[in-house]
Design an enzyme around this catalytic site. Structure first.
Site, PDB file in Angstrom:
ATOM      1  N   LYS A 147      -7.594 -10.390   6.540  1.00 37.16           N
ATOM      2  CA  LYS A 147      -7.425 -11.266   5.377  1.00 37.16           C
ATOM      3  C   LYS A 147      -8.071 -12.640   5.592  1.00 37.16           C
ATOM      4  O   LYS A 147      -8.143 -13.445   4.658  1.00 37.16           O
ATOM      5  CB  LYS A 147      -5.945 -11.405   5.040  1.00 37.16           C
TER       6      LYS A 147
ATOM      7  N   VAL B 291      -0.786  -2.875   9.899  1.00 35.57           N
ATOM      8  CA  VAL B 291      -0.148  -2.079  10.942  1.00 35.57           C
ATOM      9  C   VAL B 291       0.988  -1.285  10.317  1.00 35.57           C
ATOM     10  O   VAL B 291       1.864  -1.849   9.658  1.00 35.57           O
ATOM     11  CB  VAL B 291       0.372  -2.980  12.080  1.00 35.57           C
TER      12      VAL B 291
ATOM     13  N   VAL C 149       3.998  -1.470   3.732  1.00 33.43           N
ATOM     14  CA  VAL C 149       4.379  -0.526   2.682  1.00 33.43           C
ATOM     15  C   VAL C 149       5.289   0.590   3.188  1.00 33.43           C
ATOM     16  O   VAL C 149       6.038   1.171   2.402  1.00 33.43           O
ATOM     17  CB  VAL C 149       3.133   0.105   2.018  1.00 33.43           C
TER      18      VAL C 149
ATOM     19  N   THR D 267       0.724  -1.717  -6.324  1.00 35.05           N
ATOM     20  CA  THR D 267       0.218  -2.812  -7.161  1.00 35.05           C
ATOM     21  C   THR D 267      -0.901  -2.380  -8.095  1.00 35.05           C
ATOM     22  O   THR D 267      -0.988  -2.855  -9.224  1.00 35.05           O
ATOM     23  CB  THR D 267      -0.280  -3.986  -6.287  1.00 35.05           C
TER      24      THR D 267
ATOM     25  N   GLU E 223      -4.021 -11.504  -3.697  1.00 31.51           N
ATOM     26  CA  GLU E 223      -4.179 -10.142  -3.199  1.00 31.51           C
ATOM     27  C   GLU E 223      -5.515  -9.557  -3.655  1.00 31.51           C
ATOM     28  O   GLU E 223      -5.931  -9.722  -4.794  1.00 31.51           O
ATOM     29  CB  GLU E 223      -3.023  -9.281  -3.703  1.00 31.51           C
TER      30      GLU E 223
END
Length: 395
Positions: free
Chosen positions: A174, A213, A220, A237, A316
């Site tokens: 990210k 991970v 999730v 999402t 996101e």
């Protein structure tokens, strides 16, 4: 809801699968690699090692693997009391009490952290402490910058002051072309690690990037597990969202492998500010993963368990990038580990901008903080809809 789930499980009982039998790693399209860790053992054996964020998913697995390599001493640092207690107790029950020490310390507190370093005098520092949950950090930017930027700076500075041999910084995909505030703060910490690596020759800095991970806090897997066991719906999402996944054990093994490459016989260039990138394999569509997880319970997606799309959250992405197309990727000779060459900022130019970020975070001025972060990471643009009102700034 529980009765509904029990009825559905009864219908799916013919599979013979129970919730406790489900291994999320088995739902991935590839098997974990077999990794040669002899160089990692050589890096750690007989050394004093310090791990920040030791109670977290990555930090605790780092501690488990490191302690098996016979370090002279292992210092566990975390500011979450219960998480630190859990890994401390686990390692002591496994017979490692003689080599470990646990310090309940906030990495943002320079004086406290320096006392930890004074006691431990670490040869190797692994910095895993961070705020990582994208939506929460997006809404609490000052707190995110304090831990992810100031905390990293404090750890890195202490490592140099105490003449550590090497620092391993656990980063994230990210941080590449970040759209989230969390990703931007991790990129700033990367920039500081890179600049320090180039500016001095005593302490080597290694940055390692990887994706999600499996089973980590906020991932999730525990979310889907809870939603399935509550009878649904399972929330995704976006139908096209994809992510890179890796098991915790494999991710940590590759981190240790990357950190120890210069210990191996065929060394790579060090002190050039490069960033290691873990090969996560092919990305996984979250929708497909959700379906496979529902099926692992012996249930039918869309029939027994509804899948509901909730929309992308602020910051996101539909897909994550492990590296930019402009990065020159280099094979390291170690399977699963590549070397990238992201842009750098020289330390004299970086330091004043870094100070602006930290001062804004400390004062709770979120608007000023957004500008300071954007100045350092131009690709990041603050999402105004995620901002708090001025009187709700995090202090």
């Amino acid at each position: 809801m529980i009765e509904k789930f029990q009825r559905m499980m009864a219908r799916g009982a013919k599979t013979g699968r129970r919730a406790s039998d489900i291994d999320p790693a088995a739902l991935l399209p590839r098997a974990p690699r077999k990794i040669d860790l002899r160089a990692a053992r050589k890096m750690v054996a007989g050394k004093s090692v310090l791990v920040t964020g030791a109670g977290g998913t990555i930090g605790s697995e780092l501690c488990r693997q490191i302690v098996s390599f016979d370090p002279a001493h292992l210092t566990l640092v975390d500011n979450a009391e219960f998480a630190l207690y859990q890994i401390d107790l686990e390692l002591k029950e496994a017979g490692h009490g003689g080599v470990i020490a646990s310090d309940l310390t906030d990495v943002c507190r320079k004086e406290h952290l320096n006392r930890v370093f004074d006691r431990a005098m670490p040869d190797v520092v692994l910095h895993a402490a961070a705020f990582k949950h994208v939506p929460i950090v997006e809404e609490n930017r000052c707190a995110g910058a304090m831990t992810n930027v100031l905390g990293a700076k404090t750890v890195f500075d202490a490592a140099i002051e105490h003449e550590a041999d090497s620092v391993v910084f656990i980063s994230t995909d990210k941080a590449v072309n970040p759209t989230s505030f969390m990703g931007a703060t991790k990129r700033i910490a990367e920039l500081y690690a890179q600049a320090l690596d180039v500016a001095q020759n005593e302490t080597r800095f290694v940055t390692v990037r990887f994706g999600n991970v499996l089973g980590s806090t906020g991932s999730v897997v525990p979310l889907f597990r809870r939603q399935i066991e509550n009878g649904g719906p399972v929330t995704v999402t976006h139908p096209e969202i994809i992510r890179y996944f890796m098991t915790t054990r494999e991710a940590v093994q590759l981190v240790l492998l990357a950190a120890s490459l210069d210990v191996a016989e065929e060394t790579i260039v060090t002190h050039d500010g490069r960033v290691f990138v873990l090969d996560m394999g092919d990305p996984v569509k979250i929708l497909d993963f959700a379906k496979r997880m529902i099926e692992a319970y012996g249930l039918n997606p869309g029939k027994d368990i509804e899948i509901k799309f909730t929309g992308l959250r602020p910051g996101e992405k539909l897909f994550e990038e492990i590296f930019l197309d402009s990065d020159a990727l280099i094979k390291t000779g170690a399977e699963g580990v590549l070397l990238a060459s992201p842009a750098m900022i020289d330390l004299p130019l970086l330091n004043p901008r870094l100070s602006d970020v930290i001062e804004a975070a400390q004062s709770g001025e979120q608007g000023v903080l957004d500008e300071a972060v954007h100045h350092l990471v131009p690709e990041f643009v603050a999402h105004k809809d995620a901002a708090r009102a001025p009187n709700q700034s995090n202090r």
